[in-house]
Structure formats: structure tokens, C-alpha cells
Write a protein that holds these residues in place. Structure first.
Motif, PDB file in Angstrom:
ATOM      1  N   UNK A 200       0.839  -1.207   0.000  1.00 32.77           N
ATOM      2  CA  UNK A 200       0.000   0.000   0.000  1.00 32.77           C
ATOM      3  C   UNK A 200       0.872   1.255   0.000  1.00 32.77           C
ATOM      4  N   UNK A 201       1.947   1.243   0.774  1.00 30.67           N
ATOM      5  CA  UNK A 201       2.858   2.395   0.787  1.00 30.67           C
ATOM      6  C   UNK A 201       3.458   2.642  -0.597  1.00 30.67           C
ATOM      7  N   UNK A 202       3.859   1.563  -1.284  1.00 33.74           N
ATOM      8  CA  UNK A 202       4.419   1.719  -2.638  1.00 33.74           C
ATOM      9  C   UNK A 202       3.368   2.228  -3.615  1.00 33.74           C
ATOM     10  N   UNK A 203       2.120   1.761  -3.470  1.00 36.25           N
ATOM     11  CA  UNK A 203       1.041   2.218  -4.353  1.00 36.25           C
ATOM     12  C   UNK A 203       0.796   3.715  -4.164  1.00 36.25           C
ATOM     13  N   UNK A 204       0.753   4.162  -2.922  1.00 31.50           N
ATOM     14  CA  UNK A 204       0.526   5.582  -2.624  1.00 31.50           C
ATOM     15  C   UNK A 204       1.688   6.419  -3.145  1.00 31.50           C
ATOM     16  N   UNK A 205       2.914   5.958  -2.962  1.00 31.20           N
ATOM     17  CA  UNK A 205       4.089   6.698  -3.440  1.00 31.20           C
ATOM     18  C   UNK A 205       4.067   6.807  -4.962  1.00 31.20           C
ATOM     19  N   UNK A 206       3.679   5.743  -5.651  1.00 32.00           N
ATOM     20  CA  UNK A 206       3.617   5.772  -7.116  1.00 32.00           C
ATOM     21  C   UNK A 206       2.573   6.781  -7.581  1.00 32.00           C
TER      22      UNK A 206
ATOM     23  N   UNK B  22       1.610   9.425  -5.934  1.00 29.71           N
ATOM     24  CA  UNK B  22       2.129  10.762  -5.621  1.00 29.71           C
ATOM     25  C   UNK B  22       3.140  11.197  -6.686  1.00 29.71           C
ATOM     26  N   UNK B  23       4.002  10.281  -7.138  1.00 28.60           N
ATOM     27  CA  UNK B  23       4.977  10.618  -8.188  1.00 28.60           C
ATOM     28  C   UNK B  23       4.285  11.043  -9.480  1.00 28.60           C
ATOM     29  N   UNK B  24       3.110  10.450  -9.738  1.00 31.25           N
ATOM     30  CA  UNK B  24       2.355  10.810 -10.945  1.00 31.25           C
ATOM     31  C   UNK B  24       1.491  12.040 -10.732  1.00 31.25           C
ATOM     32  N   UNK B  25       1.496  12.610  -9.513  1.00 32.64           N
ATOM     33  CA  UNK B  25       0.700  13.796  -9.213  1.00 32.64           C
ATOM     34  C   UNK B  25      -0.767  13.479  -8.982  1.00 32.64           C
ATOM     35  N   UNK B  26      -1.072  12.250  -8.662  1.00 30.30           N
ATOM     36  CA  UNK B  26      -2.456  11.817  -8.415  1.00 30.30           C
ATOM     37  C   UNK B  26      -2.732  11.797  -6.921  1.00 30.30           C
TER      38      UNK B  26
END
Length: 64
Positions: free
Chosen positions: A49-55, A57-61
Motif C-alpha cells: 500500500x505504501x508503494x502504491x501511494x508513493x507511485x 504521488x509521483x504521478x501527481x495523483x
């Protein structure tokens, strides 16, 4: 076993309370019956879940 559309055809899930021995039983069953044993607990799921949220955030979503 994975199917052509990347879904699991059959899986066995073991549920129960904390410290009930689910991982131990799953490991023993896997060895006895020649099954693949995937270990996943809250800490593994939380990391995913942490990796999904970080990804996102990197895409600006938004994180949801």
C-alpha cells in the motif's frame, strides 16, 4: 496457478486469529502436498500500500 488473464485460478486461504499458527500450518501443508506457499501478512500488505501511494504521488495523483 495463474491464468492467461493474470488471475489466480485456484488459491487456498487460511484465516484465523493472531498467533493462531496459520503460517505454520500453511507451510506444513505446502510441503506435504507440493504446493507453493506465499507468505503475506499485514506488514507485507502495508508495504504494498505504501508503494502504491508513493507511485500515485509521483504521478501527481491523489493517494486514494
Amino acid at each position: 496457478m495463474w491464468t492467461h488473464d493474470a488471475t489466480v485460478r485456484s488459491a487456498y486461504w487460511i484465516g484465523g486469529g493472531q498467533w493462531a499458527g496459520k503460517t505454520t500450518v500453511a507451510g506444513l501443508l505446502a510441503v506435504r502436498h507440493g504446493l507453493v506457499h506465499y507468505h503475506c501478512d499485514y506488514h507485507d500488505a502495508r508495504g504494498h500500500e505504501d508503494r502504491r501511494i508513493a507511485a500515485r504521488a509521483r504521478r501527481g495523483e491523489p493517494p486514494c
